[in-house]
Design an enzyme around this catalytic site. Structure first.
Site, short mmCIF file in Angstrom:
data_model
loop_
_atom_site.label_atom_id
_atom_site.label_comp_id
_atom_site.label_asym_id
_atom_site.label_seq_id
_atom_site.Cartn_x
_atom_site.Cartn_y
_atom_site.Cartn_z
N THR A 13 0.82 -1.21 0.00
CA THR A 13 0.00 0.00 0.00
C THR A 13 0.85 1.26 0.00
O THR A 13 0.44 2.30 -0.51
CB THR A 13 -0.94 -0.03 1.23
OG1 THR A 13 -1.82 -1.13 1.06
CG2 THR A 13 -1.76 1.23 1.37
N SER A 60 1.37 -7.65 -0.99
CA SER A 60 2.16 -8.64 -0.21
C SER A 60 1.41 -9.94 0.06
O SER A 60 2.03 -10.92 0.50
CB SER A 60 2.67 -8.02 1.08
OG SER A 60 1.67 -7.98 2.07
N THR A 91 1.63 -4.42 4.19
CA THR A 91 1.50 -4.71 5.62
C THR A 91 0.90 -6.09 5.89
O THR A 91 1.05 -6.62 6.99
CB THR A 91 0.62 -3.66 6.31
OG1 THR A 91 -0.67 -3.66 5.73
CG2 THR A 91 1.24 -2.28 6.22
N ASP A 92 0.22 -6.69 4.90
CA ASP A 92 -0.48 -7.95 5.18
C ASP A 92 0.44 -9.09 5.58
O ASP A 92 0.10 -9.91 6.44
CB ASP A 92 -1.34 -8.35 3.96
CG ASP A 92 -2.55 -7.45 3.80
OD1 ASP A 92 -2.82 -6.64 4.71
OD2 ASP A 92 -3.23 -7.54 2.76
#
Ligand code: SIN
Length: 319
Positions: A13, A60, A91-92
């Site tokens: 992101t 990700s 971030t995942d």
């Protein structure tokens, strides 16, 4: 003297673009290249000499072992010449990449992961400040020897302990019962604790020459489990299973029976879906207090060295 920091971009992101400045959920992650990310934060150059490199540009959720191996090898190569590394990442799965690198980077120099919860085009996007803070932490002498770190939302977390706890909020990361290691206070990185488990320069694991990782799956425990997925995993030839058990790592009796038989040939690790604290040591390797997704990574690396259950258990107590 300013330190040399290399920024390796992988997407996420932080490199995401939406059609409108108010859209924070409908966007394409992994769109902007590394040059655009660096150009968006010219202040970075006041704190370090930075250079960028694109490793990949993906959401990700689509991270692969091939990318992990490429990233770890490239970092090990670069750390001979630079003072620190920053990795921009979605971030995942950021916590998984962070823990993989925590176990496979062969240097005490700072390696920092960061990302963003809002795309670069959003009002109040968090990526620019996260990137600036990550570079400051990478260039800070106090970050040496701390293992791989995650810098998000002015917080500094240890790779082993950090986990994503919110799907949308910019305060998305947390280190559960352990707490964060430090903060970027008024723009200055400050540490308050260290993680005690082995990592980076002290790790026995190596990706040197490794082409793939052993096949390990996570089986999520739940009420009324009939064992379908455990049986499927064993039939598919997995080398290891992580049980994300209930409570203290408890496993449905039928499933446990299948696993006890399986454990004669493959590695079975008990962990918990609770998201906090240790699990019972019974029948299988106990995964200590690692989340199932991090236990999977440690087991994969453990299986590159040994199939001995007691050796694997030792590793789970040390890393
Ligand atoms: C991703 O993980 O690539 C998308 C979500 C994010 O970065 O926050």
């Amino acid at each position: 003297m300013k330190r040399n920091v290399k920024i390796l971009a992988t997407g996420g992101t932080i490199a995401g673009v939406a059609n409108s400045a108010t859209d924070t959920t409908n966007y394409a992650a992994g769109t902007l290249g590394i040059d655009k990310l660096i150009d968006a934060v010219p202040e970075i150059k006041n704190f370090a000499n930075v250079g960028g490199e694109q490793i990949c540009n993906i959401d990700s959720k689509d991270i692969t072992e091939k990318i992990w191996l490429k990233l770890a090898n490239r970092i090990n190569e670069l750390l001979a010449d630079v003072d620190g590394i920053v990795i921009t990442h979605g971030t995942d799965t950021l916590e998984e990449t962070a823990y993989f690198l925590n176990l496979t980077v062969k240097s005490d120099k700072p390696v920092i992961l960061t990302g963003a919860m809002r795309p670069a085009t959003a009002i109040s996007a968090d990526g620019a400040m996260n990137l600036l803070n990550a570079v400051k932490v990478a260039a800070n002498q106090n970050s040496v020897g701390k293992g791989v770190l995650v810098v998000m939302n002015d917080e500094i977390h240890a790779a082993r302990e950090v986990t994503k706890i919110h799907t949308l909020n910019v305060a998305a990361f947390n280190s559960r019962e352990f707490g964060l290691l430090g903060c970027v206070n008024n723009g200055v990185p400050e540490f308050y604790r260290t993680s005690t488990r082995k990592h980076t320069g002290n790790s026995e694991f190596s990706v040197n020459g490794l082409k793939a990782l052993p096949y390990v799956k996570i089986i999520y425990g739940h009420a009324c489990d009939d064992g379908l997925f455990v049986a499927a995993a064993i039939n598919a030839g997995v080398k290891g299973i992580i049980c994300a058990g209930m409570g203290n790592g408890s496993i449905n009796a039928n499933v446990e029976e299948i696993l006890i038989r399986a454990a004669e040939n493959i590695a079975v690790v008990r962990s918990s879906r609770c998201g906090g604290s240790i699990v019972a040591n019974k029948n299988f390797v106990d995964g200590d207090n690692l989340t199932p997704q991090k236990a999977r990574i440690l087991l994969q690396l453990a299986l590159t060295k040994t199939n001995d259950r007691y050796e694997v258990q030792r590793m789970f107590k040390q890393y």
